[in-house]
Design an enzyme around this catalytic site. Sequence first.
Site, PDB file in Angstrom:
ATOM      1  N   ASN A  28     -77.187 -33.813  38.281  1.00  0.00           N
ATOM      2  CA  ASN A  28     -76.539 -35.083  38.671  1.00  0.00           C
ATOM      3  C   ASN A  28     -76.269 -34.974  40.034  1.00  0.00           C
ATOM      4  OD1 ASN A  28     -76.480 -36.389  35.763  1.00  0.00           O
ATOM      5  ND2 ASN A  28     -75.303 -34.871  35.398  1.00  0.00           N
ATOM      6  N   SER A  33     -66.744 -32.693  49.247  1.00  0.00           N
ATOM      7  CA  SER A  33     -65.214 -32.275  48.469  1.00  0.00           C
ATOM      8  C   SER A  33     -64.480 -31.037  48.891  1.00  0.00           C
ATOM      9  CB  SER A  33     -65.437 -32.280  47.011  1.00  0.00           C
ATOM     10  OG  SER A  33     -64.420 -31.498  46.151  1.00  0.00           O
ATOM     11  N   TYR A  73     -68.956 -27.072  40.727  1.00  0.00           N
ATOM     12  CA  TYR A  73     -68.992 -28.382  41.660  1.00  0.00           C
ATOM     13  C   TYR A  73     -68.828 -28.154  43.077  1.00  0.00           C
ATOM     14  CZ  TYR A  73     -66.718 -32.850  42.907  1.00  0.00           C
ATOM     15  OH  TYR A  73     -66.529 -33.957  43.532  1.00  0.00           O
ATOM     16  N   LYS A 121     -71.568 -29.729  46.131  1.00  0.00           N
ATOM     17  CA  LYS A 121     -71.182 -30.525  47.137  1.00  0.00           C
ATOM     18  C   LYS A 121     -71.504 -29.817  48.384  1.00  0.00           C
ATOM     19  CE  LYS A 121     -69.415 -34.136  45.027  1.00  0.00           C
ATOM     20  NZ  LYS A 121     -69.953 -35.281  45.306  1.00  0.00           N
TER      21      LYS A 121
END
Length: 255
Positions: free
Chosen positions: A84, A109, A145, A149
């Site tokens: 994703n 992020s 995550y 990023k």
Amino acid sequence: MDEPVLLTGAGGRVGGAILDGLADAYDWRLLFHSAPAEEPSHEYLVGDVVDAALMQEACDGVGAVVHLAGDPRPDAPWDSVLENNIHGTKVLYDAAVEAGVEKFVYASSNHAVGHFEPERTPDLYRAHDDFLLDGTELPRPGNFYGISKAAGETIGRFYHDEHGISVCNIRIGNLTEDHPPIDYERGQAMWLSHRDCAQLHQCALEADYEYEIVYGISDNDRKYYSLERAKEALGYEPADNSAHFDGTERVGTDG
């Protein structure tokens, strides 16, 4: 900007802050992961950024992309962020370049640099500490995550160098609606107000640049992210400061 602006992840928290502040500033085209509960006041599509045909449709005729979509969970598993966040970002860049999009604003992020923190806490979160990250440092992701990023920033570097698209990566801090989290030093240090979030993204849409990495926080007294590049390259002038809060009552400028 006269052409439409594509906003992916329009149903999320950052998308909501942008639309709250800039609903009438642009001709938005919105992308939702699932059908919105209420009919949006702007053109919209529903689907995933990994859908190449849908991304080609989404990018057709737009002048800029603000890319927020993806799995936002700090504890998201690898398979999810790979599909994703990483692959989806590549699919969207392909569609944007093919459509002749001029500007790509990417929601990176604080998690892309999360591993700078453990060795320096808690002083890192306090006003007396002069340590600042300014966007020139190499990423040190704090989780999968964060890896996704950092990968998105690198994908943007390639597409800028290869195709000339302007890219701004915003390492977003801690976005909360009303006030920074009280009694939570880290949250106050990386706080981003809704109006500063909207302004920063408007600056990224309007400024002239080639490739940038900037930090997305308000002008907090406590901070370990430098705002100098966002101010210099984008013209960002944050209005809020987490130090303007005492308990749950704001004592600074009106929001």
